[in-house]
Design an enzyme around this catalytic site. Structure first.
Site, PDB file in Angstrom:
ATOM      1  N   LYS A 264       2.175  -2.949   7.448  1.00  0.00           N
ATOM      2  CA  LYS A 264       2.306  -3.256   5.616  1.00  0.00           C
ATOM      3  C   LYS A 264       3.792  -3.051   5.823  1.00  0.00           C
ATOM      4  O   LYS A 264       4.547  -3.476   5.172  1.00  0.00           O
ATOM      5  CB  LYS A 264       1.525  -2.629   5.051  1.00  0.00           C
TER       6      LYS A 264
ATOM      7  N   TYR B 198      -1.986  -0.192  11.018  1.00  0.00           N
ATOM      8  CA  TYR B 198      -2.284  -0.792   9.644  1.00  0.00           C
ATOM      9  C   TYR B 198      -0.689  -0.546   8.754  1.00  0.00           C
ATOM     10  O   TYR B 198      -0.095  -1.654   8.525  1.00  0.00           O
ATOM     11  CB  TYR B 198      -3.383  -0.474   8.803  1.00  0.00           C
TER      12      TYR B 198
ATOM     13  N   THR C  45       0.929  -1.136  -0.140  1.00  0.00           N
ATOM     14  CA  THR C  45      -0.120   0.125   0.058  1.00  0.00           C
ATOM     15  C   THR C  45       0.848   1.181   0.061  1.00  0.00           C
ATOM     16  O   THR C  45       1.899   1.291   0.424  1.00  0.00           O
ATOM     17  CB  THR C  45      -0.863  -0.088   1.081  1.00  0.00           C
ATOM     18  N   ASP C  46       0.507   2.286  -0.300  1.00  0.00           N
ATOM     19  CA  ASP C  46       0.818   3.665  -0.394  1.00  0.00           C
ATOM     20  C   ASP C  46       1.027   4.180   0.961  1.00  0.00           C
ATOM     21  O   ASP C  46       1.627   5.129   1.332  1.00  0.00           O
ATOM     22  CB  ASP C  46       0.234   4.526  -1.332  1.00  0.00           C
ATOM     23  N   GLU C  47       0.222   3.686   1.863  1.00  0.00           N
ATOM     24  CA  GLU C  47       0.094   4.190   3.258  1.00  0.00           C
ATOM     25  C   GLU C  47       1.494   4.146   3.952  1.00  0.00           C
ATOM     26  O   GLU C  47       1.938   4.693   5.008  1.00  0.00           O
ATOM     27  CB  GLU C  47      -0.983   3.540   4.111  1.00  0.00           C
TER      28      GLU C  47
HETATM   29  P1  NAD Z   1      -9.530  -7.385   1.990  1.00  0.00           P
HETATM   30  O1  NAD Z   1      -9.811  -7.144   3.499  1.00  0.00           O
HETATM   31  O2  NAD Z   1     -10.896  -6.983   1.180  1.00  0.00           O
HETATM   32  O3  NAD Z   1      -9.121  -8.880   1.775  1.00  0.00           O
HETATM   33  C1  NAD Z   1      -8.339  -9.579   2.503  1.00  0.00           C
HETATM   34  C2  NAD Z   1      -8.371 -10.993   2.209  1.00  0.00           C
HETATM   35  O4  NAD Z   1      -7.330 -11.695   3.063  1.00  0.00           O
HETATM   36  C3  NAD Z   1      -9.852 -11.562   2.670  1.00  0.00           C
HETATM   37  O5  NAD Z   1     -10.287 -12.779   1.679  1.00  0.00           O
HETATM   38  C4  NAD Z   1      -9.419 -12.326   4.119  1.00  0.00           C
HETATM   39  O6  NAD Z   1     -10.009 -13.571   4.242  1.00  0.00           O
HETATM   40  C5  NAD Z   1      -8.038 -12.749   3.618  1.00  0.00           C
HETATM   41  N1  NAD Z   1      -7.129 -12.961   4.934  1.00  0.00           N
HETATM   42  C6  NAD Z   1      -6.988 -12.101   6.017  1.00  0.00           C
HETATM   43  N2  NAD Z   1      -6.147 -12.724   6.797  1.00  0.00           N
HETATM   44  C7  NAD Z   1      -5.841 -13.851   6.601  1.00  0.00           C
HETATM   45  C8  NAD Z   1      -4.899 -14.813   6.857  1.00  0.00           C
HETATM   46  N3  NAD Z   1      -4.265 -14.766   8.111  1.00  0.00           N
HETATM   47  N4  NAD Z   1      -4.602 -15.995   6.296  1.00  0.00           N
HETATM   48  C9  NAD Z   1      -5.315 -16.149   4.922  1.00  0.00           C
HETATM   49  N5  NAD Z   1      -6.102 -15.192   4.654  1.00  0.00           N
HETATM   50  C10 NAD Z   1      -6.356 -13.903   5.263  1.00  0.00           C
HETATM   51  O7  NAD Z   1      -8.114  -6.650   1.378  1.00  0.00           O
HETATM   52  P2  NAD Z   1      -8.181  -5.820   0.096  1.00  0.00           P
HETATM   53  O8  NAD Z   1      -8.599  -4.582   0.226  1.00  0.00           O
HETATM   54  O9  NAD Z   1      -8.432  -6.842  -1.144  1.00  0.00           O
HETATM   55  O10 NAD Z   1      -6.634  -5.758   0.148  1.00  0.00           O
HETATM   56  C11 NAD Z   1      -5.683  -6.897  -0.521  1.00  0.00           C
HETATM   57  C12 NAD Z   1      -4.099  -6.527  -0.276  1.00  0.00           C
HETATM   58  O11 NAD Z   1      -3.990  -5.096  -1.011  1.00  0.00           O
HETATM   59  C13 NAD Z   1      -3.839  -6.258   1.105  1.00  0.00           C
HETATM   60  O12 NAD Z   1      -2.419  -6.634   1.298  1.00  0.00           O
HETATM   61  C14 NAD Z   1      -3.707  -4.564   1.170  1.00  0.00           C
HETATM   62  O13 NAD Z   1      -2.935  -4.167   2.132  1.00  0.00           O
HETATM   63  C15 NAD Z   1      -3.572  -4.251   0.074  1.00  0.00           C
HETATM   64  N6  NAD Z   1      -3.867  -2.853  -0.609  1.00  0.00           N
HETATM   65  C16 NAD Z   1      -5.119  -2.849  -0.558  1.00  0.00           C
HETATM   66  C17 NAD Z   1      -5.563  -1.254  -1.110  1.00  0.00           C
HETATM   67  C18 NAD Z   1      -7.006  -0.985  -1.076  1.00  0.00           C
HETATM   68  O14 NAD Z   1      -7.321   0.132  -1.316  1.00  0.00           O
HETATM   69  N7  NAD Z   1      -7.998  -1.724  -0.452  1.00  0.00           N
HETATM   70  C19 NAD Z   1      -4.615  -0.502  -1.636  1.00  0.00           C
HETATM   71  C20 NAD Z   1      -3.364  -0.893  -1.798  1.00  0.00           C
HETATM   72  C21 NAD Z   1      -3.126  -1.820  -1.309  1.00  0.00           C
HETATM   73  O1  DAU Z   2      -4.327   3.809   0.331  1.00  0.00           O
HETATM   74  C1  DAU Z   2      -4.334   2.524   0.222  1.00  0.00           C
HETATM   75  C2  DAU Z   2      -5.147   1.975   1.317  1.00  0.00           C
HETATM   76  O2  DAU Z   2      -6.427   2.448   1.180  1.00  0.00           O
HETATM   77  C3  DAU Z   2      -5.304   0.615   1.603  1.00  0.00           C
HETATM   78  O3  DAU Z   2      -3.973   0.327   1.941  1.00  0.00           O
HETATM   79  C4  DAU Z   2      -6.142   0.286   2.697  1.00  0.00           C
HETATM   80  O4  DAU Z   2      -6.130  -1.165   2.942  1.00  0.00           O
HETATM   81  C5  DAU Z   2      -7.536   0.830   2.369  1.00  0.00           C
HETATM   82  O5  DAU Z   2      -8.570   0.417   3.393  1.00  0.00           O
HETATM   83  C6  DAU Z   2      -7.475   2.299   2.042  1.00  0.00           C
HETATM   84  O6  DAU Z   2      -7.381   2.929   3.261  1.00  0.00           O
HETATM   85  P1  DAU Z   2      -8.031   4.192   3.896  1.00  0.00           P
HETATM   86  O7  DAU Z   2      -7.848   4.370   5.394  1.00  0.00           O
HETATM   87  O8  DAU Z   2      -7.691   5.601   2.953  1.00  0.00           O
HETATM   88  O9  DAU Z   2      -9.593   3.949   3.137  1.00  0.00           O
HETATM   89  P2  DAU Z   2     -10.852   4.045   3.940  1.00  0.00           P
HETATM   90  O10 DAU Z   2     -11.929   3.775   3.192  1.00  0.00           O
HETATM   91  O11 DAU Z   2     -11.302   3.598   5.297  1.00  0.00           O
HETATM   92  O12 DAU Z   2     -10.827   5.654   4.145  1.00  0.00           O
HETATM   93  C7  DAU Z   2     -10.887   6.594   3.093  1.00  0.00           C
HETATM   94  C8  DAU Z   2     -10.970   8.177   3.598  1.00  0.00           C
HETATM   95  O13 DAU Z   2     -12.411   8.306   4.281  1.00  0.00           O
HETATM   96  C9  DAU Z   2     -10.168   8.289   4.756  1.00  0.00           C
HETATM   97  O14 DAU Z   2      -9.665   9.594   4.723  1.00  0.00           O
HETATM   98  C10 DAU Z   2     -10.926   8.143   6.023  1.00  0.00           C
HETATM   99  C11 DAU Z   2     -12.362   8.502   5.501  1.00  0.00           C
HETATM  100  N1  DAU Z   2     -13.551   7.916   6.282  1.00  0.00           N
HETATM  101  C12 DAU Z   2     -13.463   6.636   6.049  1.00  0.00           C
HETATM  102  C13 DAU Z   2     -14.678   5.840   6.430  1.00  0.00           C
HETATM  103  C14 DAU Z   2     -14.673   4.460   6.603  1.00  0.00           C
HETATM  104  C15 DAU Z   2     -14.675   8.753   6.481  1.00  0.00           C
HETATM  105  O15 DAU Z   2     -14.417  10.002   6.181  1.00  0.00           O
HETATM  106  N2  DAU Z   2     -15.802   8.078   6.909  1.00  0.00           N
HETATM  107  C16 DAU Z   2     -15.878   6.746   6.895  1.00  0.00           C
HETATM  108  O16 DAU Z   2     -16.861   6.351   7.598  1.00  0.00           O
END
Ligand code: NAD
Ligand code: DAU
Length: 351
Positions: free
Chosen positions: A161, A157, A131-133
């Protein structure tokens, strides 16, 4: 033939990666390893679950013995590692589960691959999706995260990562494990779990519930359609230089409040409600602890070196996403009611 392990394939991004690989590469054998936590949902994959080149394995990456047995049994050529705890708010209330899955789970997976491949790394590849975080928060409006930006994680988180990224690079450096990494911005699209901003807002607008905007809604995120991230993962897996990192993003920054207003307007139109109906649901709530102000990815490296670029403009992607949620009410109802966890009850023994 390539035998590829995708972890976390029942989750949001993982399900799009699994679908892409299963359909685009019928000559590959794709194994989806997922623990099926609250975020894992096999309903995300019903369209491909019977494909001959697809196998689901229920298992936990924190269980080193299980991983070693699985690697001894199945001759994996590649690993695409997405399994993680992914929600920042949950990491604030329960950091240890993030340490276990994101850090310990990743190191277990590195060890299992290293042992199984036993120094013969020809044709092998371990790809860590991150992730970019990990880069922290941007404060100067002209700045972007590049692959050289120093790590500065601010939430439990992102700290977990960042630690996992460091371990992956350390295994590349120390044991010459063939690793590649990517760090992506915020994804959105079908199958997004409704704890995250965009699907939560869509659901709450539909059901006329308050729209909780953290703080003043001024935090900025850089949004990318999930299928474009899956395409980028395909590109990095096949063409990325071993040992390298690629930043992935859509050059698409939105202040949270502007994004919520846009969603309100799209939803009012789609639901046939008078313009302005849904914005009345916006409720400013207590800010997220340690809330990162702004993320913005410089994606020039993957674009210039590997030829990837996003295919969708944000407005198009958001329309598609809203349409998907409105057309898949059953998926959303099953997730919000918890019924989805019964979907596969008894279908898979724990390995
Ligand atoms: P998600 O939470 O939707 O899915 C995570 C999956 O991992 C789920 O299916 C869960 O059951 C599985 N999992 C969790 N713990 C586990 C364990 N101990 N063993 C096996 N499986 C397990 O997550 P996502 O949003 O699809 O993110 C996927 C990956 O991409 C993550 O590594 C996250 O850090 C990264 N990522 C997410 C975003 C985003 O915007 N969602 C952006 C950048 C990177
Ligand atoms: O940048 C990549 C990341 O983006 C991933 O690595 C994470 O897995 C993914 O969950 C996401 O993280 P964020 O914290 O940015 O996503 P989230 O959707 O939780 O929140 C997006 C923005 O909105 C953040 O600034 C918090 C805000 N927010 C979020 C929720 C859930 C609100 O204002 N209200 C809300 O109820």
């Amino acid at each position: 033939m390539k035998t590829i392990l995708i972890t976390g394939g029942a989750g949001f991004i993982g399900s799009h990666v699994v679908r892409l690989f299963v359909t685009k590469y019928p000559e590959y054998q794709i194994y989806n390893l997922d623990k099926l936590t609250y975020a894992g949902n096999l309903a995300n994959l019903t369209d491909i679950e019977n494909e001959p080149n697809y196998t689901f394995i229920k298992g936990d990456i924190t269980d080193a013995g299980f991983l070693n047995d699985m690697f001894a049994e199945i001759p994996f050529d590649g690993v695409i590692h997405l399994a993680a705890e992914s929600h920042v708010d949950r990491s604030i209330t329960d950091p240890m589960s993030f340490v276990m899955t994101n850090v310990v789970g990743t190191v277990n997976l590195l060890n299992a691959a290293k042992t199984a491949w036993a120094g013969n790394f020809e044709g092998k590849r371990f790809y860590h999706v991150s992730t970019d975080e990990v880069y922290g928060s941007l404060h100067n409006p002209e700045d972007f995260f590049t692959e050289e930006t120093p790590y500065d994680p601010q939430s439990p988180y992102s700290a977990s990562k960042a630690a996992s990224d460091h371990f992956v690079r350390a295994y590349g450096n120390t044991y010459k494990l063939p690793v590649v990494l990517s760090n992506c911005s915020n994804n959105y699209g079908p199958n997004h779990f409704p704890e995250k901003l965009i699907p939560l807002m869509i659901h709450n607008i539909q059901t006329s519930k308050p729209l909780p905007v953290y703080g003043k809604g001024e935090n900025v995120r850089d949004w990318l359609y999930v299928v474009d991230h899956a395409r980028a993962i395909d590109t990095v897996f096949h063409k990325g230089k071993l040992g390298d990192t690629y930043n992935i993003g859509g050059f698409n920054e939105w202040k949270n409040i502007d994004l919520v207003n846009l969603l309100c307007s799209i939803m009012d139109r789609k639901l046939g409600r008078p313009e302005g109906t849904s914005t009345q649901l916006i409720t400013y709530v207590t800010d997220r602890a340690g809330h990162d102000l702004r993320y913005a990815i410089d994606a020039h490296k993957i674009m210039n070196e590997l030829g990837w670029q996003p295919s969708l403009q944000f407005e198009q992607g958001l329309e598609k996403t809203v349409d998907w949620f409105l057309a898949n009410q059953e998926w959303l109802d099953n997730v919000t009611s918890g019924a989805y966890q019964k979907y596969y009850e008894g279908m898979y023994a724990n390995r």
